[in-house]
Design a protein around this motif. Structure first.
Motif, PDB file in Angstrom:
ATOM      1  N   PHE A  31       0.750  -1.029  -0.001  1.00 30.41           N
ATOM      2  CA  PHE A  31      -0.163  -0.117  -0.125  1.00 30.41           C
ATOM      3  C   PHE A  31       1.040   0.995   0.044  1.00 30.41           C
ATOM      4  O   PHE A  31       1.517   1.566   1.073  1.00 30.41           O
ATOM      5  CB  PHE A  31      -0.867   0.078   1.127  1.00 30.41           C
ATOM      6  N   ALA A  32       1.333   1.946  -1.200  1.00 30.41           N
ATOM      7  CA  ALA A  32       2.052   3.091  -1.097  1.00 30.41           C
ATOM      8  C   ALA A  32       1.087   4.312  -1.139  1.00 30.41           C
ATOM      9  O   ALA A  32       0.077   4.381  -1.557  1.00 30.41           O
ATOM     10  CB  ALA A  32       2.552   3.059  -2.742  1.00 30.41           C
ATOM     11  N   SER A  33       1.589   5.060  -0.132  1.00 36.18           N
ATOM     12  CA  SER A  33       0.997   6.175   0.008  1.00 36.18           C
ATOM     13  C   SER A  33       1.098   7.431  -1.169  1.00 36.18           C
ATOM     14  O   SER A  33       1.811   7.056  -2.144  1.00 36.18           O
ATOM     15  CB  SER A  33       1.864   7.121   1.155  1.00 36.18           C
ATOM     16  N   ASP A 124      -1.951   7.429  -5.321  1.00 37.20           N
ATOM     17  CA  ASP A 124      -1.299   6.098  -4.530  1.00 37.20           C
ATOM     18  C   ASP A 124      -1.906   4.954  -5.335  1.00 37.20           C
ATOM     19  O   ASP A 124      -2.471   4.897  -6.327  1.00 37.20           O
ATOM     20  CB  ASP A 124      -2.106   6.349  -3.356  1.00 37.20           C
ATOM     21  N   VAL A 125      -1.198   3.879  -4.599  1.00 40.03           N
ATOM     22  CA  VAL A 125      -1.080   2.599  -5.365  1.00 40.03           C
ATOM     23  C   VAL A 125      -1.008   1.462  -4.542  1.00 40.03           C
ATOM     24  O   VAL A 125      -0.700   1.428  -3.338  1.00 40.03           O
ATOM     25  CB  VAL A 125       0.080   2.325  -6.474  1.00 40.03           C
ATOM     26  N   ILE A 126      -1.956   0.593  -4.839  1.00 38.30           N
ATOM     27  CA  ILE A 126      -1.768  -0.836  -4.169  1.00 38.30           C
ATOM     28  C   ILE A 126      -1.339  -1.727  -5.235  1.00 38.30           C
ATOM     29  O   ILE A 126      -1.603  -1.771  -6.252  1.00 38.30           O
ATOM     30  CB  ILE A 126      -3.266  -1.145  -3.833  1.00 38.30           C
ATOM     31  N   ALA A 127      -0.146  -2.513  -4.840  1.00 40.60           N
ATOM     32  CA  ALA A 127       0.328  -3.397  -5.565  1.00 40.60           C
ATOM     33  C   ALA A 127       0.651  -4.750  -5.212  1.00 40.60           C
ATOM     34  O   ALA A 127       0.693  -5.029  -3.623  1.00 40.60           O
ATOM     35  CB  ALA A 127       1.619  -2.886  -6.176  1.00 40.60           C
ATOM     36  N   LEU A 128       0.910  -5.589  -6.134  1.00 39.16           N
ATOM     37  CA  LEU A 128       1.566  -7.272  -5.235  1.00 39.16           C
ATOM     38  C   LEU A 128       2.992  -7.131  -5.271  1.00 39.16           C
ATOM     39  O   LEU A 128       3.443  -6.570  -6.221  1.00 39.16           O
ATOM     40  CB  LEU A 128       0.783  -8.312  -6.306  1.00 39.16           C
ATOM     41  N   ARG A 129       3.378  -7.735  -4.322  1.00 38.87           N
ATOM     42  CA  ARG A 129       4.825  -8.203  -4.181  1.00 38.87           C
ATOM     43  C   ARG A 129       5.216  -9.035  -5.333  1.00 38.87           C
ATOM     44  O   ARG A 129       4.298  -9.982  -5.676  1.00 38.87           O
ATOM     45  CB  ARG A 129       5.373  -8.601  -2.929  1.00 38.87           C
ATOM     46  N   ASP A 130       6.513  -9.108  -5.785  1.00 37.64           N
ATOM     47  CA  ASP A 130       6.820 -10.397  -6.757  1.00 37.64           C
ATOM     48  C   ASP A 130       7.258 -11.567  -6.028  1.00 37.64           C
ATOM     49  O   ASP A 130       7.605 -12.548  -6.847  1.00 37.64           O
ATOM     50  CB  ASP A 130       7.986  -9.785  -7.596  1.00 37.64           C
ATOM     51  N   GLY A 131       7.179 -11.671  -4.723  1.00 37.03           N
ATOM     52  CA  GLY A 131       7.546 -12.857  -4.108  1.00 37.03           C
ATOM     53  C   GLY A 131       8.885 -13.184  -3.758  1.00 37.03           C
ATOM     54  O   GLY A 131       9.031 -13.978  -3.135  1.00 37.03           O
ATOM     55  N   ARG A 132       9.659 -12.244  -4.140  1.00 34.21           N
ATOM     56  CA  ARG A 132      11.172 -12.373  -3.982  1.00 34.21           C
ATOM     57  C   ARG A 132      11.542 -11.487  -2.702  1.00 34.21           C
ATOM     58  O   ARG A 132      12.793 -11.617  -2.213  1.00 34.21           O
ATOM     59  CB  ARG A 132      11.970 -11.956  -5.061  1.00 34.21           C
TER      60      ARG A 132
END
Length: 133
Positions: A31-33, A124-132
């Protein structure tokens, strides 16, 4: 067991100017401000045309997401705040060029009565992590 929130911080984006984090990650979500067009090196406001301000905002968000193990391509939701909705088409051209993931993120765009420091845009942005991470 619940996943604990993790603060995300990077010098490649402007430091928070209040009691908030650049981003918070919880599990696979980031969750990016909201970011405004501030140069992270100088702290100076990037002024000029909406295209230039939009690029700076997206550069800042990309840096925060990278620090979290994510990217603009992994975004699932954005909110765009414009001081003047007549800038929508020009902002949208930059946005379309920068958000290349498939599917593109869900988005809301609103005209805000005023934005911090008198800027033309905040995102602002909500994103998925790449799993790494």
């Amino acid at each position: 067991m619940a996943t604990r929130p993790e603060e995300i911080r990077t010098d490649a984006a402007p430091a928070p100017v209040g009691p908030y984090s650049q981003a918070v990650a919880v599990g696979e979500l980031v969750f990016a401000s909201g970011q405004i067009p501030l140069d992270p090196t100088t702290g100076a406001l990037v002024t000029g045309e909406i295209e230039l301000q939009t690029e700076r905002v997206l550069d800042n968000l990309a840096a925060v997401l990278a620090a979290a193990g994510s990217s603009l391509e992994r975004a699932v939701r954005t909110t765009v705040y414009l001081a003047d909705l007549s800038h929508f088409a020009r902002m949208n051209a930059v946005y379309e060029r920068r958000f290349t993931g498939n599917p593109r993120p869900a988005r809301s765009t609103i005209q805000a009565g005023a934005l911090p420091r008198g800027v033309a845009i905040e995102i602002d942005v909500i994103a998925l992590r790449d799993g790494r991470s």
